[in-house]
Design an enzyme around this catalytic site. Structure first.
Site: not given
Length: 376
Positions: A81, A129, A157, A166, A253, A277, A312, A331-332
């Site tokens: 996102g 998604q 999801t 956060r 998911k 997530h 990673r 993702g990251r």
């Protein structure tokens, strides 16, 4: 990509090139971020058993079949996102890189490029998604648009009943639209490359939700629409309705419990995706790598299982496959790769992951990804 560049190298470069609020939005997790830490720690403590005297003097096969489709590599790019906060229209860069590499790309509901354009960029690789938001009208229309655009595989999801808490975003005062503040102005001055690219390409936006905003609405109203996509409305009955209305495969998911995995089979779901997530929803959530063996045992033999969270490197991917995943997602690392290396970053990272996968297989004596060891 330069030989030997690591996830931490990419993360460090991205941190220097991105404004603090943008980096923290990508990098951060929920609460005290223990789930985020746990995701990565699970891979650090997990070992692989090397086997020796296995002839690996050949190209080792990295292809994988998942939901009836053959993929060139056992990993894909998950839904991300507001990815455009890292690079303008990064969604298109990621979709195109996935299409060229023959790996899955998952277009997200809060993408910064429309689902229609993303399918055009990745016609054989793209999945869609879905967030089941507060508005059934919007949910139904998103499904219609995905169907009409040509998407066959749907990812639902299920782990966002409320927005994740956060703390980094709260400390940075991050919101859309960005609120002018002296600290923000100073941050942008320190990162002129990001500021100029964003000025040329436009501020990140929720492209898929724009049709549902009122005429001439502000970015703020779009952000409010997106907040409405975090909804506790999704339950098993509604999931069955979605199943009945979608003709292609559906992946659920956000599965972390074996009981939910087994119930997904009963609901007619075609695959489960083990995920917390990325540690962005619940700081106390278990690491996907730790729970996937129990989830695998709860499912019928051969039932497809995807996984993300904490991956990673290619070596991490092998650990996830050894634990029971069929297909894995990172993702990251892709956001950091593009932020650090520019538009070619995604393709360069895919190539590095592939090299790490094959190297790890040779080191542990795997002849293929079904864990067939030639040493006997």
């Amino acid at each position: 990509m330069a030989a030997g560049i690591s996830f931490q190298d990419l993360r460090g470069r991205a941190r220097r090139k991105l404004p603090r609020f943008a980096f923290d939005f990508i990098d951060g997790g929920a609460g005290n971020e223990t789930a985020l830490d746990r995701n990565e720690a699970a891979y650090r403590v997990q070992c692989l058993q090397p086997r020796i005297l296995v002839n690996s003097d050949r190209a080792l096969p990295l292809n994988r079949s998942f939901l009836g489709q053959s993929w060139s590599l056992p990993f894909g790019i998950p839904p991300i996102g507001l990815a455009g906060i890292a690079w303008p229209e990064i969604d298109l860069l990621l979709a195109s890189a996935a299409e060229r590499a023959g790996i899955p790309y998952v277009a997200s509901t809060p993408a910064t490029v429309s689902l229609e354009r993303l399918h055009e960029a990745a016609p054989t690789s793209a999945w869609f998604q879905l967030y089941v938001g507060k508005s059934q009208e919007i949910t139904s229309d998103l499904l219609d648009r995905a169907r009409n655009a040509g998407y066959r595989t749907l990812v639902v999801t299920a782990d966002v009943p409320r927005p994740g808490l956060r703390q980094r975003d709260a400390r940075n005062g991050f919101s859309l639209p960005l609120k002018p503040r002296p600290a923000l102005a100073f941050d942008l001055l320190r990162h002129p490359g990001w500021a100029l690219r964003t000025a040329r390409g436009g501020a990140p936006r929720f492209a898929n939700l724009e049709p549902y905003a009122s005429q001439g609405s502000s970015t703020q109203s779009l952000a409010q629409l997106m907040a409405g996509q975090s909804s506790g409305r999704l339950d098993w009955a509604l999931l069955r309705q979605i199943r009945d209305g979608w003709s292609g495969p559906i992946i659920l998911k956000g599965v972390c419990a074996p009981q939910d995995a087994a119930r997904a089979v009963d609901a007619g779901i075609d695959a489960v995706w083990v995920s917390n997530h990325g540690g962005r929803q619940l700081s106390s959530a278990p690491a996907p790598l730790d729970v996937v063996p129990a989830i695998r045992r709860a499912l019928p033999e051969g039932f497809p299982v995807a996984l993300d969270g904490g991956i990673r490197s290619g070596e991490d991917m092998i650990k996830a496959i050894a634990a029971g995943a069929d297909l894995v997602f990172a993702g990251r690392p892709f956001l950091y790769a593009v932020a650090a290396l520019g538009p070619t970053g995604a393709s360069r990272l895919i190539a590095q992951f592939a090299n790490e996968l094959e190297n790890t297989m040779a080191q542990i004596g795997w002849s293929d990804l079904d864990r067939q060891c030639g040493a006997g």
